[in-house]
Each structure stands twice: as structure tokens, then as C-alpha cells.
Design a protein around this motif. Structure first.
Motif, short mmCIF file in Angstrom:
data_model
loop_
_atom_site.label_atom_id
_atom_site.label_comp_id
_atom_site.label_asym_id
_atom_site.label_seq_id
_atom_site.Cartn_x
_atom_site.Cartn_y
_atom_site.Cartn_z
N ASN A 32 0.69 -1.31 -0.03
CA ASN A 32 -0.11 0.07 0.38
C ASN A 32 0.50 1.17 0.07
O ASN A 32 1.43 1.68 1.35
N MET A 33 1.05 1.79 -0.64
CA MET A 33 1.98 2.77 -1.02
C MET A 33 1.71 4.33 -1.39
O MET A 33 0.40 4.34 -1.15
N VAL A 34 2.04 4.63 -0.43
CA VAL A 34 1.69 6.62 -0.05
C VAL A 34 3.34 7.25 -0.37
O VAL A 34 4.63 6.99 0.69
N VAL A 35 3.01 8.07 -1.01
CA VAL A 35 3.65 8.69 -1.07
C VAL A 35 4.41 9.89 0.04
O VAL A 35 3.73 10.43 1.07
N THR A 36 5.84 10.08 0.80
CA THR A 36 5.89 10.84 1.26
C THR A 36 7.16 11.93 0.65
O THR A 36 7.42 12.67 1.92
N GLN A 37 7.35 11.97 -0.34
CA GLN A 37 9.03 13.05 -0.21
C GLN A 37 8.20 13.16 -2.12
O GLN A 37 8.09 12.33 -3.08
N SER A 78 11.18 3.81 -0.91
CA SER A 78 11.66 3.36 -2.10
C SER A 78 11.36 4.91 -2.61
O SER A 78 10.39 5.42 -2.43
N GLU A 79 12.48 5.18 -3.33
CA GLU A 79 11.91 5.95 -4.96
C GLU A 79 12.85 5.72 -5.90
O GLU A 79 13.35 5.07 -5.89
N PHE A 80 12.09 6.69 -6.78
CA PHE A 80 11.78 6.37 -8.37
C PHE A 80 11.86 7.49 -9.20
O PHE A 80 11.33 8.14 -8.23
N ARG A 81 12.45 7.65 -9.96
CA ARG A 81 13.06 8.73 -10.35
C ARG A 81 11.79 9.34 -11.31
O ARG A 81 11.71 8.05 -12.38
N VAL A 82 11.27 10.07 -11.90
CA VAL A 82 10.15 10.43 -12.39
C VAL A 82 10.45 11.24 -13.55
O VAL A 82 11.49 12.49 -12.84
N THR A 83 9.75 12.01 -14.44
CA THR A 83 9.78 13.04 -15.59
C THR A 83 8.83 13.89 -14.57
O THR A 83 9.43 15.73 -14.85
N ASP A 84 7.60 13.81 -14.41
CA ASP A 84 7.00 14.73 -14.06
C ASP A 84 6.37 14.74 -12.83
O ASP A 84 6.00 13.26 -12.80
N THR A 85 6.60 15.26 -11.53
CA THR A 85 5.83 15.07 -10.22
C THR A 85 4.89 16.03 -10.32
O THR A 85 4.52 15.94 -9.18
N LYS A 86 4.43 16.82 -11.02
CA LYS A 86 2.93 17.51 -10.84
C LYS A 86 1.91 15.83 -10.68
O LYS A 86 0.88 17.21 -9.61
N ALA A 87 1.77 15.41 -11.24
CA ALA A 87 0.87 14.28 -10.68
C ALA A 87 0.63 13.73 -9.30
O ALA A 87 0.02 12.75 -8.82
N TYR A 88 1.46 14.15 -8.13
CA TYR A 88 1.85 13.27 -7.09
C TYR A 88 1.84 14.87 -5.86
O TYR A 88 2.34 15.61 -6.25
N GLU A 89 1.27 13.60 -4.75
CA GLU A 89 1.31 15.22 -3.65
C GLU A 89 1.74 13.77 -2.36
O GLU A 89 1.38 13.17 -2.32
N ARG A 90 2.24 14.68 -2.01
CA ARG A 90 2.50 14.82 -0.55
C ARG A 90 1.50 13.24 0.87
O ARG A 90 0.63 13.99 0.96
N GLY A 91 1.14 12.37 1.29
CA GLY A 91 0.19 11.74 0.97
C GLY A 91 -0.74 11.05 0.44
O GLY A 91 -1.20 10.12 1.14
N GLN A 92 -0.30 10.89 -1.15
CA GLN A 92 -1.29 10.23 -2.08
C GLN A 92 -1.03 8.83 -1.86
O GLN A 92 0.12 8.42 -1.34
#
Length: 221
Positions: A32-37, A78-92
Motif C-alpha cells: 500500500n504505497m503512500v507518497v512520503t516525499q 523507496s525512491e523512483f525517478r520520474v519525469t513529471d512530479t505534478k501528478a503526485y502529492e505528499r500523502g497520496q
């Protein structure tokens, strides 16, 4: 870009009804992945990436607690390289619905531990011939000369084998079960059962099974 971090469950078989072929697959259960940073190229990090956390941890240090403020104490980050971070928010929460059958992925995991192994098993050495007085045909042999009077760093010798990060490229997604957080990948995935793996999409989608059409030549009368 699609990505996930989860645990390897086991290997099994997948029957493709269209072609009638049996495909060996590995089942991976996504956490259950949650965006932390979120890291951006314009910020102090100088690159774009998304950090996600899975699992639960009872105790955590002050640094981790400060980093995960207002969030749970995750067992794995875990960290993943992405080209665009606009689609992600902390806690998402990050779902695996983005994956589709036929998508090509790279899988990163830690290989199984093999304990202490000799040079032939660990590095694939041929070994000495069994004849002409060789009583230790599996030995390493010479490991240096007079200069530099010590064993060079990186010399291939006997030692601990396995437990190293391994990346297997261009595997293929066969099936996605978003309700159970399961993803089925064609081929073998590094690591033991319940081992942690990272699955990263390459952005390419290919057909699952290549069906070759063979044209029969007409016999000349």
C-alpha cells in the motif's frame, strides 16, 4: 511512469487462451504505497523523483519521525525517478492500475544468499585439469606476483556469494489484479519468496506471445 514496490510471492504458470501457450510467471504483491516525499529538479535535490513508503514499523528514530511527520511509520522507503512530479502529492496513495498486460518492466531485487562459495561456483572458473598431478582442481591458483606485494582489490576469489542487488531488464507484465494488489510478470524475478522487489515500467508495450504464421508451400505436380 508506472512503478511499484512490493514482495515476491512465488512462481506459477499462466495459460494464454489466445495462443494456447503456457507462460512461466512470477507473482508480486504490491504494498500500500503512500507518497512520503517529492523531489524536483528546480529544488535543492536537482532531480525529479518520488519517494513512497510501505508497511508499518513500531519504532523509528527521530530523524525518520521528522521526515514522516503527519504520516505513518513506514517499514520501507523507496525512491523512483520520474519525469513529471505534478501528478503526485505528499500523502497520496499510489495504485497499480496504471500497469497493463504486455507492458515491459525492469525488476530490481536482492539475490538469494548462497553462503561461502568457491571460485568455480562464484565466478564460473573452469578449474584445473584432473590429471598431471593436480590434487586441488577447484582451487583459485596464483593471485599475484612480486609487485605490488599484496592482493589487488577486486581479485576474484572464494567468498560470500549472493545477497547483491540485481536488476533484470525487459520483463513483461502478464496480468494485473488491482483489487488484490497483485501483478504477474513473465519470467523469473531476483530474490527469495517474500523478498522486496521494485518494478519500474520502461514505457513500452509489446504483445504477450508472438504468434508466427507459417505459410505452407504448394507442392508442384
Amino acid at each position: 511512469m508506472n512503478f511499484l514496490v512490493g514482495h515476491k510471492i512465488n512462481m506459477t504458470q499462466y495459460f494464454d487462451e489466445a495462443s494456447g501457450e503456457v507462460i512461466p510467471v512470477t507473482v508480486v504483491k504490491a504494498g500500500n504505497m503512500v507518497v512520503t516525499q517529492i523531489k524536483s529538479a528546480e529544488g535543492k535535490d536537482k532531480y525529479s523523483a518520488v519517494q513512497v513508503g510501505i508497511g508499518k514499523k513500531k519504532k523509528a528514530g527521530k530523524a525518520i519521525k521528522g521526515h514522516l511527520k503527519d504520516l505513518a511509520n513506514f517499514a520501507v522507503l523507496s525512491e523512483f525517478r520520474v519525469t513529471d512530479t505534478k501528478a503526485y502529492e505528499r500523502g497520496q496513495k499510489v495504485e497499480i492500475v496504471g500497469f497493463q498486460p504486455g507492458e515491459m518492466v525492469n525488476v530490481i531485487g536482492v539475490s538469494k544468499g548462497r553462503g561461502f562459495a568457491g571460485a568455480m561456483k562464484r565466478h564460473g572458473f573452469k578449474g584445473f585439469p584432473m590429471t598431471h598431478g593436480h590434487n586441488k582442481p577447484r582451487s583459485v591458483g596464483s593471485i599475484g606476483q612480486r609487485f605490488p606485494q599484496h592482493v589487488r582489490k577486486g581479485m576474484r576469489m572464494s567468498g560470500h556469494m549472493g545477497v547483491e542487488q540485481v536488476t533484470v531488464k525487459n520483463l513483461q507484465v502478464v496480468e494485473v489484479d488491482a483489487a488484490k494488489n497483485l501483478i504477474t510478470i513473465k519470467g523469473a524475478v531476483p530474490g527469495h519468496r517474500n523478498g522486496l522487489v521494485k518494478v519500474i515500467s520502461t514505457g513500452k508495450v509489446n504483445p504477450l506471445v508472438k504468434v508466427e504464421i507459417v505459410k505452407e508451400e504448394k507442392k508442384k505436380k
